[in-house]
Write an enzyme that holds these catalytic residues in place. Structure first.
Site, PDB file in Angstrom:
ATOM      1  N   PRO A 114       0.772  -1.241   0.063  1.00 34.60           N
ATOM      2  CA  PRO A 114      -0.191  -0.094  -0.067  1.00 34.60           C
ATOM      3  C   PRO A 114       0.807   1.209   0.097  1.00 34.60           C
ATOM      4  CG  PRO A 114       0.019  -1.107   2.271  1.00 34.60           C
ATOM      5  CD  PRO A 114       0.961  -2.262   1.472  1.00 34.60           C
ATOM      6  N   CYS A 115       1.446   1.718  -1.126  1.00 33.35           N
ATOM      7  CA  CYS A 115       2.403   2.887  -1.274  1.00 33.35           C
ATOM      8  C   CYS A 115       1.381   4.007  -1.230  1.00 33.35           C
ATOM      9  CB  CYS A 115       3.576   2.787  -2.255  1.00 33.35           C
ATOM     10  SG  CYS A 115       2.580   2.539  -4.059  1.00 33.35           S
TER      11      CYS A 115
END
Lengths: 188, 152
Positions: free
Chosen positions: A156-157
């Site tokens: 989840p950047c």
């Protein structure tokens, strides 16, 4: 016209995957809430998610990283497709698929490993993530790692934002980062 | 520099229609379907050992012809082929391949396809992307060259 029928084509693509002959099986999903996504999996796990893919370039990159036997084949990527659909539909908060990150450099692996711990609906900053990966001054390098994240959404950047709370940047375009954070209720 | 091996998807998409047409012409539509899948599965099994991406079209059609020939051998009842009993165990193309190693690629392909796989010159021309008469010339030039090397 004498051409291989779509059934024959699909049968070959499925057989190739069933026999374990592929370095990477991939498919392009045109219909997701995030626009077209290319998903690639190796026998070890998910290795690639690309927004707005240019297939030709993408196939070259996959072949270089994992081997030349890269083929579109839907069955091996079914599970990732389903999990992505559930997530984008608000019915899933974390992913269960295995990842194949063997093509990533060591520093990237450390950072991505920490990134994986940032939970649904939370956010962190580039500096914080750098500190957790063991190098508090590497915020800028962490930004580069986020930009080159091989499997966005699943790693989840989009949950990593600037120290002042601004969204800063996103490999798939800022509007997508905003869309994902809104989906998770992290922003209004 | 040698041409790089393209991703298999590109190879498959480039050659699938031609391979299928070739198979339909040789063995009919019904049997062509299984032979089509077998051709590309065989190609896939060997694909990560390819050293360069040249002559991939001839390579794909060679695999397809081999499958046609293998299928014909299997399909024929044994009693009808007495000459098989006196033949060497190894198929002809395996004996030819090392002998022709030093020929220029086109001549080599023509010789192997003609004498190893027993293809007609029209089919060889097709496999090599040229004409029947060019295939005939390449095969006979190859044979002349082999003879010369043999005599030396």
């Amino acid at each position: 016209m004498t051409i291989p029928t779509p059934e024959l084509d699909e049968r070959f693509r499925a057989a190739a995957a069933d026999e374990g002959l592929l370095d990477v099986a991939y498919d392009v999903f045109d219909d997701t809430a995030m626009g077209p996504l290319l998903v690639g999996v190796t026998p070890r796990g998910l290795c690639r998610i690309t927004f707005d893919p240019e297939p030709e370039r993408e196939l070259e990159l996959l072949a270089r990283a994992y081997g030349p036997r890269v083929l579109r084949s839907s069955r091996p990527v079914d599970r990732v497709h389903r999990e992505l659909d559930e997530y984008l539909d608000g019915r899933r908060r974390s992913f269960d698929v295995d990842l194949d990150l063997r093509a990533q450099p060591t520093f990237y692996l450390r950072v991505l490993d920490e990134l994986a711990r940032v939970g649904y609906g939370e956010t962190t900053t580039y500096g914080e993530l750098a500190a957790r990966a063991g190098n508090p001054r590497a915020a800028r390098a962490v930004g580069t790692v986020m930009n080159r994240n091989p499997v966005p959404i699943v790693l989840p950047c989009h949950r990593v934002v600037g120290a002042n709370g601004s969204l800063t940047g996103y490999g798939g375009g800022l509007h997508r980062k905003e869309q994902l954070l809104r989906l998770e209720g992290a922003i209004l | 520099m040698a041409v790089a091996v393209p991703p298999f998807e590109t190879f498959y998409e480039t050659h699938k229609t031609e391979v299928f047409r070739f198979l339909v012409r040789r063995i009919g539509r019904d049997r062509a379907e299984d032979a089509f899948q077998e051709t590309f599965l065989r190609a896939l099994r060997a694909y990560d050992r390819l050293e360069h991406g040249e002559h991939l079209r001839a390579w794909a059609l060679t695999i397809a012809s081999r499958i046609v020939v293998d299928g014909a051998r299997r399909a024929r009842p044994q009693g009808e082929m007495p000459e098989l009993a006196t033949q060497d165990e190894r198929p002809a193309f395996e004996e030819l391949a090392p002998l022709t190693d030093d020929l220029p690629p086109k001549e080599r392909a023509a010789v192997v396809l003609r004498y190893g796989y027993d293809l007609g010159y029209d089919e060889i021309g097709e496999a090599l992307g040229s004409t029947e008469s060019a295939a005939r010339q390449a095969a006979s030039a190859g044979v002349r060259r082999l003879r010369k090397e043999h005599d030396r």
